[in-house]
Scaffold this motif. Structure first.
Motif, PDB file in Angstrom:
ATOM      1  N   MET A   1       1.405  -1.330  -0.096  1.00 32.49           N
ATOM      2  CA  MET A   1      -0.070   0.032  -0.154  1.00 32.49           C
ATOM      3  C   MET A   1       0.536   1.463   0.018  1.00 32.49           C
ATOM      4  SD  MET A   1      -1.445  -0.029   4.006  1.00 32.49           S
ATOM      5  CE  MET A   1      -2.001   1.176   3.440  1.00 32.49           C
ATOM      6  N   ALA A   2       0.206   2.307  -0.174  1.00 28.29           N
ATOM      7  CA  ALA A   2       1.388   3.374  -0.821  1.00 28.29           C
ATOM      8  C   ALA A   2       1.822   4.237   0.639  1.00 28.29           C
ATOM      9  CB  ALA A   2      -0.026   4.797  -1.273  1.00 28.29           C
ATOM     10  N   GLY A   3       2.767   4.326   0.641  1.00 25.25           N
ATOM     11  CA  GLY A   3       3.569   5.308   2.062  1.00 25.25           C
ATOM     12  C   GLY A   3       4.262   3.894   2.541  1.00 25.25           C
ATOM     13  N   THR A   4       4.534   2.554   2.076  1.00 18.92           N
ATOM     14  CA  THR A   4       5.128   1.523   3.298  1.00 18.92           C
ATOM     15  C   THR A   4       5.900   1.455   2.994  1.00 18.92           C
ATOM     16  OG1 THR A   4       3.464   0.060   2.365  1.00 18.92           O
ATOM     17  CG2 THR A   4       2.538   1.385   4.181  1.00 18.92           C
ATOM     18  N   SER A   5       7.059   1.740   1.811  1.00 18.47           N
ATOM     19  CA  SER A   5       8.132   1.062   0.988  1.00 18.47           C
ATOM     20  C   SER A   5       8.244   2.102   0.561  1.00 18.47           C
ATOM     21  CB  SER A   5       7.887  -0.252   0.171  1.00 18.47           C
ATOM     22  OG  SER A   5       7.057   0.074  -0.131  1.00 18.47           O
ATOM     23  N   TYR A   6      10.374   2.409   1.416  1.00 17.97           N
ATOM     24  CA  TYR A   6      10.992   2.885  -0.177  1.00 17.97           C
ATOM     25  C   TYR A   6      12.604   2.331   0.028  1.00 17.97           C
ATOM     26  CZ  TYR A   6       7.423   6.351   2.087  1.00 17.97           C
ATOM     27  OH  TYR A   6       6.799   6.926   2.272  1.00 17.97           O
ATOM     28  N   GLY A   7      12.968   2.328  -1.093  1.00 16.28           N
ATOM     29  CA  GLY A   7      13.605   2.470  -1.292  1.00 16.28           C
ATOM     30  C   GLY A   7      14.917   2.906  -1.150  1.00 16.28           C
ATOM     31  N   VAL A   8      16.737   2.707  -1.912  1.00 16.79           N
ATOM     32  CA  VAL A   8      17.420   3.921  -0.917  1.00 16.79           C
ATOM     33  C   VAL A   8      18.467   3.553  -2.752  1.00 16.79           C
ATOM     34  CG1 VAL A   8      18.901   1.609  -0.114  1.00 16.79           C
ATOM     35  CG2 VAL A   8      19.256   3.795   0.295  1.00 16.79           C
TER      36      VAL A   8
ATOM     37  N   ALA B   1      21.475   1.220  -7.232  1.00 14.96           N
ATOM     38  CA  ALA B   1      19.483   1.355  -6.581  1.00 14.96           C
ATOM     39  C   ALA B   1      19.326   0.383  -6.290  1.00 14.96           C
ATOM     40  CB  ALA B   1      18.540   2.290  -7.136  1.00 14.96           C
ATOM     41  N   TYR B   2      18.476   0.706  -4.693  1.00 12.36           N
ATOM     42  CA  TYR B   2      17.770  -1.063  -4.166  1.00 12.36           C
ATOM     43  C   TYR B   2      16.505  -1.077  -4.047  1.00 12.36           C
ATOM     44  CZ  TYR B   2      17.632  -4.794  -1.766  1.00 12.36           C
ATOM     45  OH  TYR B   2      17.239  -6.029  -1.353  1.00 12.36           O
ATOM     46  N   THR B   3      15.352  -1.381  -4.488  1.00 16.05           N
ATOM     47  CA  THR B   3      13.894  -0.809  -5.146  1.00 16.05           C
ATOM     48  C   THR B   3      12.902  -1.616  -3.412  1.00 16.05           C
ATOM     49  OG1 THR B   3      13.191  -3.246  -5.931  1.00 16.05           O
ATOM     50  CG2 THR B   3      13.760  -1.411  -7.236  1.00 16.05           C
ATOM     51  N   GLY B   4      13.959  -2.673  -2.459  1.00 15.73           N
ATOM     52  CA  GLY B   4      13.560  -3.647  -2.103  1.00 15.73           C
ATOM     53  C   GLY B   4      11.755  -3.863  -3.039  1.00 15.73           C
ATOM     54  N   ASP B   5      11.130  -4.317  -2.021  1.00 10.35           N
ATOM     55  CA  ASP B   5       9.928  -5.330  -2.282  1.00 10.35           C
ATOM     56  C   ASP B   5       9.028  -3.557  -3.197  1.00 10.35           C
ATOM     57  OD1 ASP B   5      11.031  -7.676  -0.882  1.00 10.35           O
ATOM     58  OD2 ASP B   5       9.201  -7.391  -0.175  1.00 10.35           O
ATOM     59  N   THR B   6       8.445  -4.234  -4.019  1.00  8.01           N
ATOM     60  CA  THR B   6       7.476  -3.179  -4.885  1.00  8.01           C
ATOM     61  C   THR B   6       7.112  -3.930  -6.338  1.00  8.01           C
ATOM     62  OG1 THR B   6       8.491  -0.705  -5.913  1.00  8.01           O
ATOM     63  CG2 THR B   6       9.591  -2.432  -6.597  1.00  8.01           C
ATOM     64  N   ARG B   7       6.714  -2.997  -6.781  1.00  4.20           N
ATOM     65  CA  ARG B   7       5.683  -2.940  -8.485  1.00  4.20           C
ATOM     66  C   ARG B   7       6.784  -1.927  -8.981  1.00  4.20           C
ATOM     67  NH1 ARG B   7       3.027  -6.360 -10.802  1.00  4.20           N
ATOM     68  NH2 ARG B   7       1.981  -4.501 -11.566  1.00  4.20           N
ATOM     69  N   PRO B   8       6.820  -1.663 -10.547  1.00  8.75           N
ATOM     70  CA  PRO B   8       6.986  -1.776 -11.248  1.00  8.75           C
ATOM     71  C   PRO B   8       7.017   0.317 -10.789  1.00  8.75           C
ATOM     72  CG  PRO B   8       6.223  -2.617 -12.571  1.00  8.75           C
ATOM     73  CD  PRO B   8       5.499  -2.344 -11.178  1.00  8.75           C
ATOM     74  N   ILE B   9       8.420   1.043 -11.319  1.00  6.10           N
ATOM     75  CA  ILE B   9       8.209   2.393 -10.611  1.00  6.10           C
ATOM     76  C   ILE B   9       9.226   3.018 -11.634  1.00  6.10           C
ATOM     77  CG2 ILE B   9       8.779   1.853  -7.866  1.00  6.10           C
ATOM     78  CD1 ILE B   9      11.216   1.271  -7.009  1.00  6.10           C
ATOM     79  N   PRO B  10       9.117   2.867 -12.829  1.00 10.05           N
ATOM     80  CA  PRO B  10       9.965   3.995 -13.551  1.00 10.05           C
ATOM     81  C   PRO B  10      10.012   5.342 -13.472  1.00 10.05           C
ATOM     82  CG  PRO B  10       7.589   3.425 -14.403  1.00 10.05           C
ATOM     83  CD  PRO B  10       7.784   2.641 -13.411  1.00 10.05           C
TER      84      PRO B  10
END
Length: 252
Positions: A145-152, A159-168
């Motif tokens: 859900m929005a606002g619960t995950s952040y890459g670095v 860049a390391y996405t963590g768990d995610t859907r595509p984020i172009p």
């Protein structure tokens, strides 16, 4: 100066044989930053480096990414040389969930006298953070859900996405300079994770050629991703990185 990403684990939550997904940024072979701390991460880290992490970034608070923090607490608390030294970087918006997940249990020590966060040096952040003279970008991802995950990301390097859907859109901002991109990907996507068809639909070839896929479901799934022409990360593997770029004007 040589920069590498050392993948401690690359598995999805159910793929215990591949290790909890986590990675260490290294400079000249020395650890700079551990990203995520799942149930088996501390053991893998100690086996590689012989001491606890000096810096930890948390992408999100699902237990396969924070389930090792209780053990890390005990490792730090009972060693006065380490107590309060490990910096934990986390987006400020995740603090309520992290507190509830790992720090809210009554009496972290049965004999009392200890607050969970006193074992660490907690550093909440939003846009990013400074570590060893480098600015690390923090960017929102699309997981659960929005606002619960952040890459670095470290500009020019990775860049390391963590768990995610595509984020172009996010990667166009933080990883448009030739960075290696470690990206969540399995064979089949779902509402919280990227599948290989999503990668091929959402990203141009110039991005796909820089991806290292992780968080897949099994060795067989990893082999299938490779058969589609993609580079995967393997547990224990070190990947060479480009050197970080000069600071952007908006850093800090």
């Amino acid at each position: 100066m040589n920069w590498t990403l050392h993948f401690l684990g690359v598995g999805a939550a159910h793929a215990v044989e591949l290790g909890s997904s986590s990675v260490v940024l290294e400079r000249d072979g020395a650890p700079v930053l551990l990203i995520d701390c799942g149930p088996d991460t501390l053991d893998r880290y100690l086996a590689a480096y012989g001491e606890p992490p000096r810096a930890l970034y948390i992408t999100h608070t699902h237990m396969d990414h924070v389930g090792g923090m209780e053990r890390l607490f005990f490792r730090l608390w009972f060693d006065e040389q380490w107590r309060g030294r490990t910096r934990v970087f986390i987006h400020a918006g995740l603090m309520t969930w992290l507190q509830g997940r790992v720090a809210d249990y009554p009496s972290v020590l049965a004999e009392g006298g200890a607050n969970f966060w006193e074992a660490f040096h907690l550093v909440p952040c939003t846009r990013g953070f400074w570590l060893e003279g480098r600015w690390f970008d923090v960017f929102g991802t699309r997981h659960h859900m929005a606002g619960t995950s952040y890459g670095v990301a470290l500009a020019g390097s990775f860049a390391y996405t963590g768990d995610t859907r595509p984020i172009p859109e996010a990667l166009a901002r933080v990883a448009d300079g030739g960075e290696v991109i470690a990206h969540d990907c399995g064979l089949v996507g779902n509402p919280s994770h990227t599948g290989i068809d999503d990668i091929e639909r959402e990203y141009p070839a110039s991005v796909r050629e820089r991806l290292r896929l992780y968080h897949y479901g099994s060795e067989a799934d990893g082999a299938a991703l490779q058969s589609r022409g993609y580079a995967i990360a393997r547990a224990g593997e070190r990947i060479a990185l480009p050197a970080p770029a000069p600071l952007r004007p908006d850093a800090g």
